[in-house]
Design a protein around this motif. Structure first.
Motif, PDB file in Angstrom:
ATOM      1  N   ALA A 102      -0.797   5.726   8.271  1.00  0.00           N
ATOM      2  CA  ALA A 102      -1.261   5.157   9.200  1.00  0.00           C
ATOM      3  C   ALA A 102      -1.696   3.619   9.088  1.00  0.00           C
ATOM      4  O   ALA A 102      -1.734   3.388   7.883  1.00  0.00           O
ATOM      5  N   THR A 103      -1.396   2.998   9.851  1.00  0.00           N
ATOM      6  CA  THR A 103      -1.643   1.350   9.732  1.00  0.00           C
ATOM      7  C   THR A 103      -3.073   1.283  10.412  1.00  0.00           C
ATOM      8  O   THR A 103      -3.229   1.320  11.449  1.00  0.00           O
ATOM      9  N   LYS A 104      -3.960   0.479   9.581  1.00  0.00           N
ATOM     10  CA  LYS A 104      -5.359   0.163   9.815  1.00  0.00           C
ATOM     11  C   LYS A 104      -5.558  -1.151  10.458  1.00  0.00           C
ATOM     12  O   LYS A 104      -5.086  -1.950   9.860  1.00  0.00           O
ATOM     13  N   GLY A 105      -6.165  -1.090  11.763  1.00  0.00           N
ATOM     14  CA  GLY A 105      -6.402  -2.612  12.329  1.00  0.00           C
ATOM     15  C   GLY A 105      -5.514  -3.408  12.693  1.00  0.00           C
ATOM     16  O   GLY A 105      -5.482  -4.325  12.273  1.00  0.00           O
ATOM     17  N   GLY A 106      -4.238  -2.892  12.721  1.00  0.00           N
ATOM     18  CA  GLY A 106      -3.146  -3.740  13.093  1.00  0.00           C
ATOM     19  C   GLY A 106      -2.551  -4.695  11.971  1.00  0.00           C
ATOM     20  O   GLY A 106      -2.246  -5.778  12.136  1.00  0.00           O
ATOM     21  N   GLU A 107      -2.689  -3.994  10.716  1.00  0.00           N
ATOM     22  CA  GLU A 107      -2.161  -4.885   9.642  1.00  0.00           C
ATOM     23  C   GLU A 107      -0.697  -5.394   9.825  1.00  0.00           C
ATOM     24  O   GLU A 107       0.163  -4.492  10.410  1.00  0.00           O
ATOM     25  N   GLY A 108      -0.188  -6.370   9.435  1.00  0.00           N
ATOM     26  CA  GLY A 108       1.108  -7.053   9.909  1.00  0.00           C
ATOM     27  C   GLY A 108       2.057  -7.357   8.521  1.00  0.00           C
ATOM     28  O   GLY A 108       3.044  -7.781   8.820  1.00  0.00           O
ATOM     29  N   ASP A 109       1.596  -6.579   7.429  1.00  0.00           N
ATOM     30  CA  ASP A 109       2.526  -6.889   6.011  1.00  0.00           C
ATOM     31  C   ASP A 109       3.564  -5.884   6.441  1.00  0.00           C
ATOM     32  O   ASP A 109       3.644  -5.041   7.138  1.00  0.00           O
ATOM     33  N   ARG A 110       4.630  -6.103   5.405  1.00  0.00           N
ATOM     34  CA  ARG A 110       5.967  -5.393   5.361  1.00  0.00           C
ATOM     35  C   ARG A 110       5.527  -3.681   5.094  1.00  0.00           C
ATOM     36  O   ARG A 110       6.269  -3.221   5.644  1.00  0.00           O
ATOM     37  N   GLN A 111       4.542  -3.541   4.242  1.00  0.00           N
ATOM     38  CA  GLN A 111       4.480  -2.374   3.970  1.00  0.00           C
ATOM     39  C   GLN A 111       3.841  -1.591   5.124  1.00  0.00           C
ATOM     40  O   GLN A 111       4.238  -0.349   5.451  1.00  0.00           O
ATOM     41  N   ALA A 112       2.866  -2.073   5.874  1.00  0.00           N
ATOM     42  CA  ALA A 112       2.329  -1.532   7.200  1.00  0.00           C
ATOM     43  C   ALA A 112       3.423  -1.405   8.116  1.00  0.00           C
ATOM     44  O   ALA A 112       3.469  -0.480   8.849  1.00  0.00           O
ATOM     45  N   VAL A 113       4.338  -2.373   8.227  1.00  0.00           N
ATOM     46  CA  VAL A 113       5.630  -2.070   9.269  1.00  0.00           C
ATOM     47  C   VAL A 113       6.336  -0.817   8.857  1.00  0.00           C
ATOM     48  O   VAL A 113       6.663   0.004   9.614  1.00  0.00           O
ATOM     49  N   SER A 114       6.544  -0.742   7.278  1.00  0.00           N
ATOM     50  CA  SER A 114       7.499   0.575   6.999  1.00  0.00           C
ATOM     51  C   SER A 114       6.470   1.914   7.431  1.00  0.00           C
ATOM     52  O   SER A 114       7.132   2.506   7.769  1.00  0.00           O
TER      53      SER A 114
END
Length: 512
Positions: free
Chosen positions: A330-342
């Motif tokens: 799950a991605t918290k709070g609209g994280e934009g790093d590459r890990q969150a995209v993955s």
């Protein structure tokens, strides 16, 4: 009329593939034998399982419209999420697979393909049906294995005639190659029947019939004696040489995934497939040879196509996939790093599998529409709302598991069939040590587990494993010196072993 009869027979066959008879109340009762508390979660999964059995009994036009109600379990680690799913699968005899969402990755990143969870579930179903089928064929295979063992003990005693011709047939004259010996065209030999009057020298070449009958009879009698000795178990330690065949393991899905380990395994399997598999001789006892020959015989007489068809039907109609650690993607709070995209990409790849799609496996195309998916996660950092909306909608049933209390810990130590105290009593019993836990010792360990979980990381019932190991460390190390003794574990013994840990709160988080 015939169509209705056919539909009824297919429906009855589907009903037989999923064991019936357990009501939701009975399912909860069975789960209570291994899992303490979490009654709400047990009720959810019991109803979900029962609804699958109800769906199979529906008319075909309605049955396909009833989709499984996937469940999302929310709760800290060690409270029973995985155990509920595992015990549920054993109750219903359904193909079950537990996977971690963190080992999957979006296409284009290094990691396992999301579709591999369906291929793995199909492999589980195939092995399950294959084991059931081979169990029914075991009685048929035993005489065949016995004859093969006798062939190893007494080569040439089976009395079977060789399939290959040992000499020229009567009244047949071999002329050789019709194109001549020096021609590059090498055809088969030509055999021409020769009348008996013109046979001449060939008459002397006729194969005599029924020669040496006495040695054959004597060998047959010896074979029967060995058969009797084999059945009585007198030859179990006799050494024989068997030829072991290793079938190549290869599937195109091994080459399609992004995991280097899968790719290497696929290449190795491909090489074995072209070489016909590995074959080597092995000297083993009759006891071991029987197991080897039984496995090979069962594989030979098992209809793999029927097994694959039945496995595919079970996976599609009653398969269960338990996706653990789903909160980690799950991605918290609209994280934009590459890990969150993955992580979001993994959710997008899982979505069509949960929605219902066709996945290619080496046993055929599997449709995932009616597979039950159970997601689980602690959601301590993220929340279920951090999952993409489409995936949230595919898990309509949500149940929050409760943190364990002192009373729960006490019951976990004593009540389940696989209770920790019963396990340690059995383990030390193998050393001749009789171990007994007093009630106050059980209460003390339960209190310590609750206390440590309250101000350190809450790891649920797994805390009890650490406490039990710490309490019994010295006794387990020197158990051989206490053979024949009865050792009582009371609260004073527990406090003595945990005294230093309980006094130092900072040390507690590392040791307990």
């Amino acid at each position: 009329m015939e169509e209705n009869a056919l539909q009824t027979s297919v429906q009855e066959k589907d009903v037989q593939s999923i064991p019936d008879g357990l009501t939701p109340r009975e399912i909860v009762g069975r789960l209570d034998n291994y899992i303490i508390g979490q009654n709400k979660a047990k009720r959810f999964v019991a109803v979900a399982l029962r609804n699958r059995q109800r769906r199979i009994k529906l008319p075909e036009e309605i049955r396909d419209e009833v989709a499984p109600k996937n469940i999302l379990m929310i709760g800290p680690t060690g409270v029973g999420k995985t155990e509920i799913a595992r015990r549920l699968a054993k109750l219903c005899g359904a193909p079950f697979l537990k996977v971690e969402a963190t080992k999957y990755t979006e296409v284009g990143y290094v990691g396992r393909d999301v579709e591999s969870m369906v291929r793995d579930l199909m492999a589980v179903g195939y092995n399950m049906v294959k084991a059931e089928t081979q169990e029914t064929l075991r009685a048929k295979a035993e005489p065949m294995v016995e004859d093969e063992l006798l062939d190893l003990l007494l080569p040439g005693s089976n009395g079977k005639k060789s399939k290959k011709p040992s000499g020229a047939k009567p009244n047949v004259k071999i002329l050789g190659n019709i194109f001549g010996e020096n021609t590059p065209v090498q055809g088969s030999v030509i055999r021409i029947d020769v009348p008996k009057s013109d046979a001449g020298e060939n008459a002397a070449e006729e194969i005599p019939e029924e020669k040496n009958e006495e040695p054959a009879v004597e060998m047959g009698a010896t074979r029967e004696k060995f058969r009797q000795m084999l059945r009585e178990g007198k030859l179990e330690d006799r050494q024989v040489e068997v030829v072991v065949h290793h079938q190549p393991r290869f599937g195109m899905e091994m080459l399609s995934g992004g995991n280097p380990a899968d790719f290497e395994e696929g290449i190795a399997g491909l090489q074995e497939m072209f070489s016909g598999g590995r074959v080597h001789k092995k000297t083993v006892s009759i006891r071991e040879a029987r197991q080897i020959l039984m496995e090979e015989t069962l594989d030979r007489i098992t209809d793999s196509d029927k097994v694959a068809d039945e496995a595919k039907r079970r996976v599609e109609q009653s398969g269960i996939i338990f996706i653990d650690e789903i909160d980690k993607i799950a991605t918290k709070g609209g994280e934009g790093d590459r890990q969150a995209v993955s992580r979001e990409g993994v959710q997008r790849d899982i979505l069509p599998i949960v929605e219902g799609s066709n996945v290619n496996t080496k046993w055929g195309v599997v449709n995932t529409t009616h597979i039950l998916f159970i997601g689980a996660g602690a959601f301590s950092v993220s929340a279920p709302s951090d999952l993409i909306p489409e995936l949230q909608g595919r898990f309509p049933l949500r149940v929050e598991l409760e943190a364990l209390s002192k009373e729960d810990f006490r019951r976990i130590l004593t009540e389940p069939k696989n209770a920790l105290i019963k396990q340690y009593e059995a383990l030390l019993g193998t050393e001749g040590v009789t171990l007994k836990f007093s009630d106050d010792a059980v209460d003390r360990m339960a209190f310590i587990a609750e206390d440590v979980n309250s101000h350190a990381e809450n790891i649920g019932a797994r805390r009890l494993h650490t406490i039990m190991e710490t309490v019994l460390e010295d006794l387990s190390f020197s158990a051989d010196e206490h053979k024949g003794e009865t050792i009582v574990i009371d609260s004073a013994y527990v406090d003595e072993r945990l005294k230093g840990v309980m006094q130092n709160q900072n040390l507690e988080r590392y040791i307990l």
